[in-house]
Design a protein around this motif. Sequence first.
Motif, PDB file in Angstrom:
ATOM      1  N   GLU B  47      50.486 -13.760   1.984  1.00 22.32           N
ATOM      2  CA  GLU B  47      51.694 -13.226   2.624  1.00 22.32           C
ATOM      3  C   GLU B  47      51.837 -11.721   2.391  1.00 22.32           C
ATOM      4  N   VAL B  48      51.511 -11.325   1.182  1.00 20.89           N
ATOM      5  CA  VAL B  48      51.605  -9.915   0.822  1.00 20.89           C
ATOM      6  C   VAL B  48      50.624  -9.091   1.658  1.00 20.89           C
ATOM      7  N   ALA B  49      49.412  -9.653   1.847  1.00 23.59           N
ATOM      8  CA  ALA B  49      48.405  -8.961   2.659  1.00 23.59           C
ATOM      9  C   ALA B  49      48.847  -8.898   4.121  1.00 23.59           C
ATOM     10  N   GLU B  50      49.405 -10.006   4.607  1.00 18.69           N
ATOM     11  CA  GLU B  50      49.851 -10.038   6.004  1.00 18.69           C
ATOM     12  C   GLU B  50      50.927  -8.978   6.270  1.00 18.69           C
ATOM     13  N   MET B  51      51.725  -8.695   5.251  1.00 19.66           N
ATOM     14  CA  MET B  51      52.766  -7.683   5.446  1.00 19.66           C
ATOM     15  C   MET B  51      52.232  -6.262   5.325  1.00 19.66           C
ATOM     16  N   GLY B  52      50.941  -6.161   5.021  1.00 19.74           N
ATOM     17  CA  GLY B  52      50.324  -4.833   4.973  1.00 19.74           C
ATOM     18  C   GLY B  52      50.396  -4.157   3.621  1.00 19.74           C
ATOM     19  N   LYS B  61      42.490   3.838  10.169  1.00 16.46           N
ATOM     20  CA  LYS B  61      41.112   3.702  10.693  1.00 16.46           C
ATOM     21  C   LYS B  61      40.280   2.732   9.865  1.00 16.46           C
ATOM     22  N   TRP B  62      40.713   2.439   8.639  1.00 16.23           N
ATOM     23  CA  TRP B  62      40.008   1.444   7.833  1.00 16.23           C
ATOM     24  C   TRP B  62      40.833   0.168   7.672  1.00 16.23           C
ATOM     25  N   GLY B  63      41.685  -0.060   8.627  1.00 12.42           N
ATOM     26  CA  GLY B  63      42.403  -1.344   8.649  1.00 12.42           C
ATOM     27  C   GLY B  63      43.705  -1.372   7.884  1.00 12.42           C
ATOM     28  N   GLY B  64      44.058  -0.259   7.246  1.00  8.75           N
ATOM     29  CA  GLY B  64      45.303  -0.251   6.468  1.00  8.75           C
ATOM     30  C   GLY B  64      46.508   0.070   7.324  1.00  8.75           C
ATOM     31  N   THR B  65      47.679   0.149   6.661  1.00  9.86           N
ATOM     32  CA  THR B  65      48.883   0.525   7.390  1.00  9.86           C
ATOM     33  C   THR B  65      49.156   2.022   7.257  1.00  9.86           C
ATOM     34  N   GLY B  66      48.422   2.665   6.348  1.00 11.40           N
ATOM     35  CA  GLY B  66      48.538   4.109   6.213  1.00 11.40           C
ATOM     36  C   GLY B  66      49.918   4.608   5.832  1.00 11.40           C
ATOM     37  N   LEU B  67      50.666   3.771   5.142  1.00 10.81           N
ATOM     38  CA  LEU B  67      52.024   4.186   4.753  1.00 10.81           C
ATOM     39  C   LEU B  67      51.985   5.360   3.780  1.00 10.81           C
ATOM     40  N   GLY B  68      51.175   5.230   2.750  1.00 12.98           N
ATOM     41  CA  GLY B  68      51.050   6.321   1.787  1.00 12.98           C
ATOM     42  C   GLY B  68      51.216   5.842   0.354  1.00 12.98           C
ATOM     43  N   HIS B  69      50.938   6.758  -0.565  1.00 15.04           N
ATOM     44  CA  HIS B  69      50.943   6.367  -1.974  1.00 15.04           C
ATOM     45  C   HIS B  69      52.346   6.170  -2.548  1.00 15.04           C
ATOM     46  N   VAL B  70      53.287   6.981  -2.091  1.00 14.61           N
ATOM     47  CA  VAL B  70      54.633   6.807  -2.643  1.00 14.61           C
ATOM     48  C   VAL B  70      55.190   5.441  -2.216  1.00 14.61           C
ATOM     49  N   GLU B  71      54.861   5.034  -0.997  1.00 13.06           N
ATOM     50  CA  GLU B  71      55.279   3.709  -0.523  1.00 13.06           C
ATOM     51  C   GLU B  71      54.631   2.622  -1.379  1.00 13.06           C
TER      52      GLU B  71
END
Lengths: 413, 371
Positions: B47-52, B61-71
Motif C-alpha cells: 500500500e505504501v508503494a502504491e501511494m508512491g 523518469k525512473w518511476g518515482g513520484t519525484g516529490l523530493g527529499h523534504v517530502e
Amino acid sequence: MDFKDSPEEAEYRARVRSWLKTNTPTSRINRTIGDEDSQSIAAAKAWQAKKADAGYACTTWPKEWGGAGGTPTESIIFEEEEERLGLGNMATVFTMGLGMCVPTIMAAGNEADKKRFVVPAMRGEEIWCQLFSEPSAGSDVAASRTRAVEADDGSGDWIINGQKVWTSCAHYSDLGLLLVRTDPGVPKHKGLTMFWIDMKSSGIDVRPIHQAAGSSDFNEVFFTDVRVKDSQRVGEIGRGWNVALVTLMNERLSVGGGFGPNWPELMELASRLPGVEGKGSVLQDGGFREKLANWYVAAEGLKLTRLRSQTALSRGQTPGSEASIGKVVSARQTQVLATEALDRLDQYGIVANDDATSIIGGFQQGFFWGAAMRIAGGTDEILKNIIAERVLGLPPEIRLDRDVAFKDISRKI
Amino acid sequence: MNFDYSDDQKFLKKEARKFLEARCPITSTRSVLDNDSKAFDHKLWREVAEMGWTGAAIPEKWGGTGLGHVELCALAEELGRVIAPIPFASTVYVFAEAILAFGSDAQREALLPGIASGDVIGCLATSEREGVILPEEMSARVVTGKLSGVKIPVTDGDIATYAIVAAQDEAGPGLFVVDMIDEGVVRETIKTLDPTRSAARVEFKDVPCERLGAAGEGAALLSNIFDRAAVLFAFEQVGGADRCLEDATSYAMERYAFGRVIGSYQAIKHKLADIYVQNELARSSAYYGAWALSTDAVELPEAASAARIAGTHAYDFAAKENLHTHGGMGFTWEVDCHLHLRRARQLGLALGGLPHWRERLVRSLERYSTL
C-alpha cells in the motif's frame, strides 16, 4: 526548508551592510549588562539614535510609533549583521525598555503614555528597568508586597513603600515599570497594579548588589513614601498581574541566547592544551571529543530552533512552543562548558583572567554567569513547569494561596 | 529564510498520518513482533508503494513520484511515529539513496523503478563483527567480479532482493550491488533486540556483483550514504520520540497515585519537559539535515551527524522515560512501551552507534578549523 535570503531579503541585507560600513561606531562594549561605565552608555545611546534615524531601531514597530514597520526577518537580518561586526552588546542597556517595558506600555498603556515613552526609548534617550522581583517574591512574583496606598489628600496620587530586588540597570535608568500591591484584601493575583515611575522621584534609593561573580550589575531599590500620580498607572487597578504577564512573555522572548564563549572557543582552547597523558592535545582526547560533539549538537540545535520560531514570525504566525526551550538549555550549557574549560586548564584554571574578551576570561565569567542565567527570567524549575503546563497540558502546581486574601497567606521569610 | 515544512508538505504529512493511523495500527507492528516467521507487513508495504512513498525522492523518469527529499522526511517522521514494520529504511533511505547518488544510469534504470513500485527490497551490508569496522578492515572480497564473505547483522538481509555490500577488491575498499536471488547467497534470519524489523546473517559464496561508484572509494561512498540515511533516520527518530512523549503525557494524566494524577507531580512534569526539550532540539537538527540533504549542501556531513546524534539521543531518552512513566505496566509485553524502546535501539544502531557518529561530527568540525 531554505536558509537562503529571498531576493528582497538579500537586497535588504545589502542595504544594511552598506549602511553599517559607513556608520559603524568605533567603540564596543565588552561589559555585562548593568556593569557599563558612563562612556559605554553614552556610546550605546549615540548608536541607538543613529539607528533610529536610519530606521534600524525597532525595525518591526509600526511607523506610527516611529518604527520602520518592517518584517521580523528584516529585524533578524539587521541583528545578524550587527552581531557580525561585534556590535551585539551595544543595545543591551535598552533590553529592558525595548524588549519588555515599552512593549508593555504599548499593549496596556494609555495614548498619552505611548506618545510620551515610545519614541525616546527607541532613540535610546531613556533607559528603563523592570521593578518586579522582591526579596520574598522571586519565582512567585505575584507575591509582591510593595504597597501602593491612595494618598489621603484627595489628590488621587499613590504613595509607595517597599522594596524591589535584582533590578538590572536601576542605577542608571531613567524610568521603571513597577508592580505593586494595591489591595491585600483579595487573593494575590487580584490585588496588584502596574505603574511607570520616574527613577529620579524623591524617596527612591538604589543600592547596588555585590554579586557572586564579583561585579555589581543588579540593584536593590527601596521605596519610601514615593508619590506617583494616578495617571502613571498602566492598566486598571487590580489588573497588574495581567499587565505583568505581557512583560514576562516579552522577557522570555528577549532573554534566551547563550552567554559568552561557546563550543568553537572551547574547541580552539582544547587544540592548544596538552592531553591528560601529556601526549597530544585535549582536542585529541576521546572523552573530550564525545562531549564536544554533544555540546555542538545542543548549541546548534538551539540556534536552529530559534530559526524555526523566526520562520513562524515571518509567516505572520505566533512562534510555537519550541521558543520556550531556549534558556533551559543555554543557561546550563554555559555553566557546563565553562566548567569543562577550567577542568582542561587543570591547576591553572583557578588563576583569574580578568580580560572577559579572552577565551579563558570569557569561560571564567561564564562559570559564574551560567549560575545567574539559570535563575534570571524564570528559574530552570519554573521554565520546566511552564513547558509541562502550557505546552504539554499537565496539571498546574498545587497552590495553597490561590483563593486566600493576600494578607492572610501564612509565610515564613 | 524558511525553516519549516511548506503547506503542501504539511498536507502530505497530515494525509500520511491519517493513512497510517488506519492501516498501521499497533496491531500491525505486534503481528510482526509475535510471529517469528513474519518478517514484515506485506500488505502495508504494498500500500505504501502504491501511494508512491517508496519513490518519493526518485525522479519521475525512473518511476518515482519525484516529490523530493523534504517530502520523504515528512513521511519518515510519520512512519517513525507508528513503528512501521516494513523494510522502508533499508530500501528507501539507504539502498535507493545510494543508487540515486552513485549508481550509473544503467543501474538507476535497472533498480529505481522496482523500488518505486515496491518490487525491490534493498539492504546495505557492512558489519562483519563486534565493534566499529572500517572499510579497509573488512574481509569480504571481490575477485574477478565475484563476491565472497559474511555480513552480520544485515537489516532486512533475509528479505532483500538486492544488496549493496561493502567489500575490498584489488583497488581497495569498494561498494558492490548484488542480486540476492542467487544460489551463492546463503541467508539466515537472526534474532535481534527489535523483532519488528528483520535482520540476517548473509554469506556470499562467489556471487556475481557489480561495482557501485568509483573503484577504491568505498570509504568515501559509504560515508556519504551514511550521511544521507542518517538524516532520514533522524526523522523516524523524531516521530517516534514525539509519540513516546504523547503516550507518556496521556498516561500521566490518567494514572492516579496518592490521590491525584501522577502528571501533577513535579518530578513527572519536569521529566516530560526534559523529553520535550530533547525532542525539539532533535527536530531542529533534523530540519537542518533535511535542508542539507535536499540541496546537496557542503554542510551535509555535520548536519547529518548532528541530526543523527540528536535524533538517537532523543528517541532513546523518550522511549526509556515513557516506559518509566508507565511504571510496572510499562515493563509488560502487552503495553507498547517496549516497542519504542526496541525500535529506538534498532534505529540508533543500524547506521552505527553514537560514539561513531560523535567522532564523525568532531572530524567534520576540524575540517573548518585552522588547526
